[in-house]
Scaffold this motif. Structure first.
Motif, PDB file in Angstrom:
ATOM      1  N   THR A 154       0.728  -1.083   0.085  1.00 54.37           N
ATOM      2  CA  THR A 154       0.020   0.088  -0.020  1.00 54.37           C
ATOM      3  C   THR A 154       0.875   1.258   0.203  1.00 54.37           C
ATOM      4  N   ASP A 155       0.477   2.140  -0.851  1.00 50.46           N
ATOM      5  CA  ASP A 155       1.233   3.482  -0.822  1.00 50.46           C
ATOM      6  C   ASP A 155       1.140   4.205   0.348  1.00 50.46           C
ATOM      7  N   VAL A 156       2.041   4.726   0.936  1.00 53.38           N
ATOM      8  CA  VAL A 156       2.028   5.558   1.857  1.00 53.38           C
ATOM      9  C   VAL A 156       2.195   7.039   1.627  1.00 53.38           C
ATOM     10  N   ALA A 157       3.319   7.534   0.906  1.00 49.18           N
ATOM     11  CA  ALA A 157       3.941   8.565   0.740  1.00 49.18           C
ATOM     12  C   ALA A 157       5.053   8.594  -0.222  1.00 49.18           C
ATOM     13  N   LEU A 158       5.187   9.829  -1.093  1.00 45.89           N
ATOM     14  CA  LEU A 158       6.457   9.886  -1.868  1.00 45.89           C
ATOM     15  C   LEU A 158       7.620  10.149  -0.880  1.00 45.89           C
ATOM     16  N   ALA A 159       8.589   9.463  -0.829  1.00 43.81           N
ATOM     17  CA  ALA A 159       9.743   9.285   0.159  1.00 43.81           C
ATOM     18  C   ALA A 159      10.328  10.992  -0.002  1.00 43.81           C
ATOM     19  N   ASP A 160      10.306  11.770  -1.065  1.00 47.08           N
ATOM     20  CA  ASP A 160      10.679  13.002  -1.078  1.00 47.08           C
ATOM     21  C   ASP A 160       9.972  14.109  -0.310  1.00 47.08           C
ATOM     22  N   GLY A 161       8.716  13.725  -0.122  1.00 47.97           N
ATOM     23  CA  GLY A 161       7.672  14.336   0.646  1.00 47.97           C
ATOM     24  C   GLY A 161       7.614  13.935   2.047  1.00 47.97           C
ATOM     25  N   PHE A 162       8.335  13.237   2.663  1.00 47.49           N
ATOM     26  CA  PHE A 162       8.240  12.403   3.807  1.00 47.49           C
ATOM     27  C   PHE A 162       9.295  12.700   4.862  1.00 47.49           C
TER      28      PHE A 162
END
Length: 106
Positions: free
Chosen positions: A5-13
């Motif tokens: 399941t997608d959580v968030a873009l790594a760049d925005g986390f």
């Protein structure tokens, strides 16, 4: 096998932050601890409080209600009033997306 399941873009986390996601009815909190991602069930085993709103101390989350501490790595309850561990989940980064899955029933 459970899907990721997608959580968030790594760049925005950013490090020190948390994101929550529902995986088949299970609330999961994913934490970025200095670039390492850890996921736990987002429910304190002491009194069903949401853990994602607690204070993050390196790889430990402090329950905001009564101060119980849990390891984000193992899920182990580290201090009273909690004595039972929280479930942990695998996390990966795939094509820049942080993902989690509930593999308990695979």
């Amino acid at each position: 096998m459970a899907d990721w399941t997608d959580v968030a873009l790594a760049d925005g986390f950013p490090p020190g932050s948390c994101r929550t996601v529902d995986v088949d009815g299970v609330p999961i909190a994913v934490f970025n601890v200095n670039g390492r991602y850890h996921a736990i069930e987002d429910v304190c085993t002491h009194e069903a409080e949401t853990l994602s709103g607690g204070e993050l101390l390196d790889d430990i989350i402090v329950c905001p209600r009564h101060g119980a501490q849990f390891s984000l790595v193992t899920g182990e309850a580290l201090s009273p009033p909690a004595y039972e561990a929280v479930a942990t989940f695998p996390v990966r980064v795939e094509n820049g997306m942080v993902q989690v899955r509930d593999d308990r029933f695979d």
